[in-house]
Scaffold this motif. Sequence first.
Motif, PDB file in Angstrom:
ATOM      1  N   MET A 183      52.729  50.708  -0.726  1.00  0.00           N
ATOM      2  CA  MET A 183      52.959  49.277  -0.977  1.00  0.00           C
ATOM      3  C   MET A 183      52.580  48.465   0.262  1.00  0.00           C
ATOM      4  N   THR A 184      52.043  47.283   0.028  1.00  0.00           N
ATOM      5  CA  THR A 184      51.707  46.383   1.117  1.00  0.00           C
ATOM      6  C   THR A 184      52.958  45.997   1.908  1.00  0.00           C
ATOM      7  N   ASP A 185      52.872  46.008   3.226  1.00  0.00           N
ATOM      8  CA  ASP A 185      53.998  45.598   4.059  1.00  0.00           C
ATOM      9  C   ASP A 185      54.131  44.072   4.089  1.00  0.00           C
ATOM     10  N   ILE A 186      53.026  43.377   4.349  1.00  0.00           N
ATOM     11  CA  ILE A 186      53.038  41.908   4.442  1.00  0.00           C
ATOM     12  C   ILE A 186      51.918  41.354   3.581  1.00  0.00           C
ATOM     13  N   CYS A 187      52.259  40.475   2.667  1.00  0.00           N
ATOM     14  CA  CYS A 187      51.273  39.734   1.893  1.00  0.00           C
ATOM     15  C   CYS A 187      51.383  38.267   2.302  1.00  0.00           C
ATOM     16  N   CYS A 188      50.310  37.732   2.862  1.00  0.00           N
ATOM     17  CA  CYS A 188      50.289  36.329   3.272  1.00  0.00           C
ATOM     18  C   CYS A 188      49.477  35.530   2.267  1.00  0.00           C
ATOM     19  N   ILE A 189      50.062  34.462   1.757  1.00  0.00           N
ATOM     20  CA  ILE A 189      49.424  33.643   0.729  1.00  0.00           C
ATOM     21  C   ILE A 189      49.223  32.237   1.280  1.00  0.00           C
ATOM     22  N   GLY A 190      47.997  31.751   1.258  1.00  0.00           N
ATOM     23  CA  GLY A 190      47.753  30.401   1.752  1.00  0.00           C
ATOM     24  C   GLY A 190      46.284  30.047   1.731  1.00  0.00           C
ATOM     25  N   HIS A 191      45.998  28.762   1.793  1.00  0.00           N
ATOM     26  CA  HIS A 191      44.620  28.283   1.789  1.00  0.00           C
ATOM     27  C   HIS A 191      43.960  28.453   3.156  1.00  0.00           C
ATOM     28  N   ILE A 192      42.670  28.754   3.143  1.00  0.00           N
ATOM     29  CA  ILE A 192      41.857  28.630   4.351  1.00  0.00           C
ATOM     30  C   ILE A 192      41.336  27.197   4.381  1.00  0.00           C
ATOM     31  N   THR A 193      41.447  26.557   5.522  1.00  0.00           N
ATOM     32  CA  THR A 193      41.056  25.153   5.628  1.00  0.00           C
ATOM     33  C   THR A 193      39.759  25.009   6.428  1.00  0.00           C
TER      34      THR A 193
ATOM     35  N   ALA B 219      45.123  37.329  13.393  1.00  0.00           N
ATOM     36  CA  ALA B 219      46.066  37.910  14.362  1.00  0.00           C
ATOM     37  C   ALA B 219      46.397  39.353  13.984  1.00  0.00           C
ATOM     38  N   ILE B 220      46.673  39.589  12.707  1.00  0.00           N
ATOM     39  CA  ILE B 220      46.971  40.945  12.245  1.00  0.00           C
ATOM     40  C   ILE B 220      45.763  41.859  12.438  1.00  0.00           C
ATOM     41  N   ALA B 221      44.558  41.317  12.192  1.00  0.00           N
ATOM     42  CA  ALA B 221      43.333  42.114  12.335  1.00  0.00           C
ATOM     43  C   ALA B 221      43.127  42.580  13.765  1.00  0.00           C
ATOM     44  N   SER B 222      43.671  41.849  14.738  1.00  0.00           N
ATOM     45  CA  SER B 222      43.494  42.193  16.157  1.00  0.00           C
ATOM     46  C   SER B 222      44.463  43.281  16.617  1.00  0.00           C
ATOM     47  N   LEU B 223      45.495  43.547  15.823  1.00  0.00           N
ATOM     48  CA  LEU B 223      46.532  44.500  16.205  1.00  0.00           C
ATOM     49  C   LEU B 223      46.282  45.855  15.548  1.00  0.00           C
ATOM     50  N   PRO B 224      46.891  46.925  16.068  1.00  0.00           N
ATOM     51  CA  PRO B 224      46.707  48.241  15.456  1.00  0.00           C
ATOM     52  C   PRO B 224      47.041  48.216  13.963  1.00  0.00           C
ATOM     53  N   SER B 225      46.201  48.858  13.172  1.00  0.00           N
ATOM     54  CA  SER B 225      46.341  48.766  11.706  1.00  0.00           C
ATOM     55  C   SER B 225      47.323  49.800  11.180  1.00  0.00           C
ATOM     56  N   ASP B 226      48.541  49.771  11.695  1.00  0.00           N
ATOM     57  CA  ASP B 226      49.553  50.717  11.234  1.00  0.00           C
ATOM     58  C   ASP B 226      50.536  50.082  10.259  1.00  0.00           C
ATOM     59  N   ILE B 227      50.214  48.869   9.794  1.00  0.00           N
ATOM     60  CA  ILE B 227      50.931  48.288   8.659  1.00  0.00           C
ATOM     61  C   ILE B 227      49.887  47.853   7.640  1.00  0.00           C
ATOM     62  N   LEU B 228      50.300  47.727   6.389  1.00  0.00           N
ATOM     63  CA  LEU B 228      49.385  47.303   5.324  1.00  0.00           C
ATOM     64  C   LEU B 228      49.540  45.800   5.117  1.00  0.00           C
TER      65      LEU B 228
ATOM     66  N   TYR C 224      55.807  38.134  14.750  1.00  0.00           N
ATOM     67  CA  TYR C 224      57.180  38.468  14.385  1.00  0.00           C
ATOM     68  C   TYR C 224      57.215  39.413  13.178  1.00  0.00           C
ATOM     69  N   LEU C 225      56.475  39.071  12.127  1.00  0.00           N
ATOM     70  CA  LEU C 225      56.498  39.902  10.917  1.00  0.00           C
ATOM     71  C   LEU C 225      55.874  41.269  11.172  1.00  0.00           C
ATOM     72  N   TYR C 226      54.824  41.305  11.986  1.00  0.00           N
ATOM     73  CA  TYR C 226      54.198  42.576  12.347  1.00  0.00           C
ATOM     74  C   TYR C 226      55.200  43.458  13.105  1.00  0.00           C
TER      75      TYR C 226
ATOM     76  N   GLY D  92      60.863  38.827  18.759  1.00  0.00           N
ATOM     77  CA  GLY D  92      60.700  37.474  19.278  1.00  0.00           C
ATOM     78  C   GLY D  92      59.838  37.447  20.526  1.00  0.00           C
ATOM     79  N   GLN D  93      60.033  38.419  21.404  1.00  0.00           N
ATOM     80  CA  GLN D  93      59.226  38.499  22.622  1.00  0.00           C
ATOM     81  C   GLN D  93      57.760  38.781  22.288  1.00  0.00           C
ATOM     82  N   PHE D  94      57.549  39.674  21.356  1.00  0.00           N
ATOM     83  CA  PHE D  94      56.187  40.038  20.942  1.00  0.00           C
ATOM     84  C   PHE D  94      55.472  38.810  20.367  1.00  0.00           C
ATOM     85  N   ALA D  95      56.180  38.076  19.498  1.00  0.00           N
ATOM     86  CA  ALA D  95      55.600  36.886  18.882  1.00  0.00           C
ATOM     87  C   ALA D  95      55.308  35.806  19.917  1.00  0.00           C
ATOM     88  N   ALA D  96      56.231  35.608  20.852  1.00  0.00           N
ATOM     89  CA  ALA D  96      56.053  34.585  21.886  1.00  0.00           C
ATOM     90  C   ALA D  96      54.856  34.913  22.779  1.00  0.00           C
TER      91      ALA D  96
END
Length: 294
Positions: A1-11, A37-46, A248-250, A262-266
Amino acid sequence: MTDICCIGHITRDRIITQVPPMTTHCAGGSAYYMAWAIASLPSDILFHMITSVSQEVMPEVEKLRQAGIEVTAFESDTNVFFENKYGANMDNRTQRVLAKSAPFTLNQLKDVEARVYHLGTLLADDFAPEIVEYLASKGDVSIDVQGYLREVVGEEVKACEWADKLRLLKHTAILKVNEWECQTLTGMTDPYEAAQQIHDWGVREVIVTLGGGGSMILAEDRFYETPAYAPTKLVDATGCGDTYSAGYLYARARGMGYAESGQFAAAMCTLKLEHTGPFTHQIEDVYHVIRKNQ
């Protein structure tokens, strides 16, 4: 199953900065900044991105796919076009919307399965309340509140009330707000009191970003505070909040605790502030920022 699904428009974005004086045209949007941002990080989540774009912006979808991001792209006749104009202080921004995309529909999202659904809202009508309630029945809903507090009058972006906030916040597991949004939602000037109010409305994890004051997370009846990590140079704040959400979600999906997440996200935000465009650094760079500020 996908870990994070992000839904939104590209502008399509026009970014105008004063220091230095510059006008940049580029792609943008919450989902776009999160996906890169997710693409730049290790792909150990879906990770799965769902967007709706015009043919003009479809090349940006292909770039994301080539970078290894799973993207479902629905076609829209028109595309969101934002103009972001910053003052000398990057916390001061005025916006115009020169075009809009069609809202997402329940039919488009009915077969999506994920542990976390992050709604990259840009404008108040991107997601009907029924969509939020439906997704919450299948997983955790994460919301960046910014879009729910924006309406377009002519071309100008005006602040508005979130009419369905009490209806939807009880279905929201994770909410990210900045200091102004926190006050707008609650009427409270103290961000700690405001965060507690939002938590009492039903949100499990409340994230408040405070600009130069850092950020804080309210979860499990405790506040976790993270100072702001100063960038080596301040270039462009566009997409900074979305980069925070991505980090944060990653981190949470990888099992990190609230403080560490929080530290990772900041730290990701700090790196993003140093250039225009999405986050493009490595995870080692993120940990370098954290270590340097300990």
